[in-house]
Design a protein around this motif. Sequence first.
Motif, PDB file in Angstrom:
ATOM      1  N   MET A 121       0.818  -1.202   0.000  1.00  0.00           N
ATOM      2  CA  MET A 121       0.000   0.000   0.000  1.00  0.00           C
ATOM      3  C   MET A 121       0.858   1.260   0.000  1.00  0.00           C
ATOM      4  SD  MET A 121      -3.110  -0.355  -0.332  1.00  0.00           S
ATOM      5  CE  MET A 121      -3.521   1.359  -0.111  1.00  0.00           C
ATOM      6  N   GLU A 160      -2.099  -2.172   8.730  1.00  0.00           N
ATOM      7  CA  GLU A 160      -1.868  -1.450   7.484  1.00  0.00           C
ATOM      8  C   GLU A 160      -2.912  -0.363   7.313  1.00  0.00           C
ATOM      9  OE1 GLU A 160      -1.067  -3.318   3.535  1.00  0.00           O
ATOM     10  OE2 GLU A 160      -1.142  -5.122   4.766  1.00  0.00           O
ATOM     11  N   ILE A 209      -5.174   0.900   4.986  1.00  0.00           N
ATOM     12  CA  ILE A 209      -5.714   0.411   3.716  1.00  0.00           C
ATOM     13  C   ILE A 209      -6.127   1.565   2.828  1.00  0.00           C
ATOM     14  CG2 ILE A 209      -7.528  -0.988   2.664  1.00  0.00           C
ATOM     15  CD1 ILE A 209      -5.544  -2.609   4.303  1.00  0.00           C
ATOM     16  N   GLU A 210      -6.779   2.543   3.460  1.00  0.00           N
ATOM     17  CA  GLU A 210      -7.279   3.637   2.656  1.00  0.00           C
ATOM     18  C   GLU A 210      -7.387   4.883   3.520  1.00  0.00           C
ATOM     19  OE1 GLU A 210     -10.569   2.424   0.342  1.00  0.00           O
ATOM     20  OE2 GLU A 210     -10.990   4.415  -0.446  1.00  0.00           O
ATOM     21  N   ASP A 225     -11.037   0.669  -1.950  1.00  0.00           N
ATOM     22  CA  ASP A 225     -10.545  -0.676  -1.676  1.00  0.00           C
ATOM     23  C   ASP A 225     -11.700  -1.589  -1.263  1.00  0.00           C
ATOM     24  OD1 ASP A 225      -7.491  -1.846  -0.845  1.00  0.00           O
ATOM     25  OD2 ASP A 225      -9.235  -2.944  -0.075  1.00  0.00           O
ATOM     26  N   ARG A 276     -11.616  -4.034   0.753  1.00  0.00           N
ATOM     27  CA  ARG A 276     -11.629  -4.319   2.188  1.00  0.00           C
ATOM     28  C   ARG A 276     -12.311  -3.187   2.963  1.00  0.00           C
ATOM     29  NH1 ARG A 276      -5.309  -5.458   2.221  1.00  0.00           N
ATOM     30  NH2 ARG A 276      -5.564  -3.848   0.636  1.00  0.00           N
ATOM     31  N   THR A 277     -12.073  -1.951   2.512  1.00  0.00           N
ATOM     32  CA  THR A 277     -12.756  -0.830   3.156  1.00  0.00           C
ATOM     33  C   THR A 277     -14.254  -0.982   2.996  1.00  0.00           C
ATOM     34  OG1 THR A 277     -10.912   0.498   2.358  1.00  0.00           O
ATOM     35  CG2 THR A 277     -12.721   1.672   3.391  1.00  0.00           C
TER      36      THR A 277
END
Lengths: 281, 280
Positions: free
Chosen positions: A1, A253, A255-256, A269, A271-272
């Motif tokens: 990322m 991490e 992620i966004e 993303d 996952r978000t």
Amino acid sequence: MGRSMCLPIIGEPVRMAQGEHMGSPLRGNIMDIRMQIKDLSLWYGQFHALKNINMEIAENRITALIGPSGCGKSTLLRTLNRMNDIIDGVKISGRIFLDNKDIYQENIGLTELRKKIGMVFQHPNPFPLSIYENLTYGLRIHNIGEKSIWDEKIEKCLRDAWLWDDVKDKLHSSALDLSLDQKQKLCIARLIIIEPEVILMDEPCSTLDPIATMKIEELMNTLKKDYTIVIVTHNMQQAARVSDYSGFLLLGELIEFDDTNNIFTAPRDKRTEDYITGRFG
Amino acid sequence: MSINQNIIEKIVKIFLWIFTIITIFILFYIVGFILKNGIGGLSKEFFMEFPKSMGREGGIFPIIIGTILLTLAAVFIAGPLGIGTAVYLTEYTRENRITQMIRFGADCLAGIPSIVFGLFGFVLFVIKLKMGWSIISGGLTLSIMILPTIIRTSEEAIKAVPKPLREVSYSLGGTKWQTIVFIVIPQALPGILTGIILSIGRCVGETAAVIFTAGSSLRLPNSLFDSVRTMSVHFYILSREGISLKNAYATASVLIISIGMINFLSYWIMHRFIRRIEGK
Ligand SMILES: Nc1ncnc2c1ncn2[C@@H]1O[C@H](COP(=O)(O)OP(=O)(O)O)[C@@H](O)[C@H]1O
Ligand SMILES: [Mg+2]
């Protein structure tokens, strides 16, 4: 990322203008960046708790850190005022800048740093002292002003924290007799009396009922005129309601990181999106 | 539950009850015995007058003063040392070999019979350092004796201060020292005081460590380098040398009442401490 960053770190105050870099959510406005996190990793012993985090904290805005429990929100927040320093076995790499100054430099004054970057904890935790003594603690340790101006400062910070009317007649009674949300407001007042610039809040409403939560959220909204606020929450509605920017963390991490609006309406993303829509966490 | 087990339960309960009664009976019997024999000898004069003819007649005024001075000396020496050590052990070190050794040493010190301290104090302070039989020799000796108690109780009290309070102090920009002085010690104070009060009780009641080091003078001391006699030493001498059993019991009554009051005080402080920790 990895997110490419090309901010001038040293020298000029960092200003970001539209289109300056595509990865940053702060591209929309011209605004001051108050803090900057660069390639930050953190280990608790062998455990890699934060993985290469890059983000910026905008001045006079509320930045939310969201994510499932255990993903590293509190850890990330605590790196911002170096509260992880007091935990044994913590190793940190990367840099964090406050006004272009690396706060992890050897010769940074921890005391000054923490005066500038204050913290409100998850559990309301006034000292088991009087309301007055709670508020004057910061003044005492930082040698702020004469005792004669303390009363004035106390009134102001209590008003700013919307607590003045509740406690003005009992400043010398124990802070432990206050209700939970009054305690949390007192903790906020205890912090803003020493005039910090950045306020870090770690799930400040998680022990409060919905009405008290709403009051604290309103309070945060007024505070952001004067302060830069970073709030950790695992309550997504809260993040959506109060924050301007949101960062979504998962397993250490980032992620966004984007405008709160974008995060909640058009996450980039998968996952978000899963998290926002409640598919896990 | 079978009938058998029910019977066992009952028998156990009865035995425990008997044990408790025996314990309480012994305690009350001793205290009652001494007070019965001693309380008749108590009067304003007994507290305010000097002893005459070795204590056969008169009161115990200089002996009360001697007891207080010696105890104060011991507490003023051992208090700062013990609290300082406790702060160091809890706040400035991690658990390691050295802290374990210090703790082990303190525990050993606590288990040494007081007469050994007396002998040690006699050899070191009275003879070697030429302090003679004096308040200072006795105070130093007693302070070594009570040091472990003060260290251990202070340590426990400091450890009991909730961690978040320290975190808040740090997060407001407090230094370690400020956090210790303004937050940790005040919060731990009742616990620390309890340890000190228990130590005072030990000092007041101590005989063996004192008789070798503070002597047994019946005069009022003029300085720290004068000898004094404490109540327990006085009691010991009066009864052993058959000077006056009546005054011996009277002295013992004063001693018992003082120790009772000291313990009561410590319970009271402890009680307030617990209330405070529970956030009341
Ligand atoms: N002092 C610590 N020592 C070791 N591991 C820790 C410590 N604090 C937190 N962790 C671990 O780091 C991870 C992130 O924790 P945290 O930042 O508290 O998560 P969050 O606030 O998002 O719930 C978790 O897996 C947690 O178990
Ligand atoms: Mg957390």
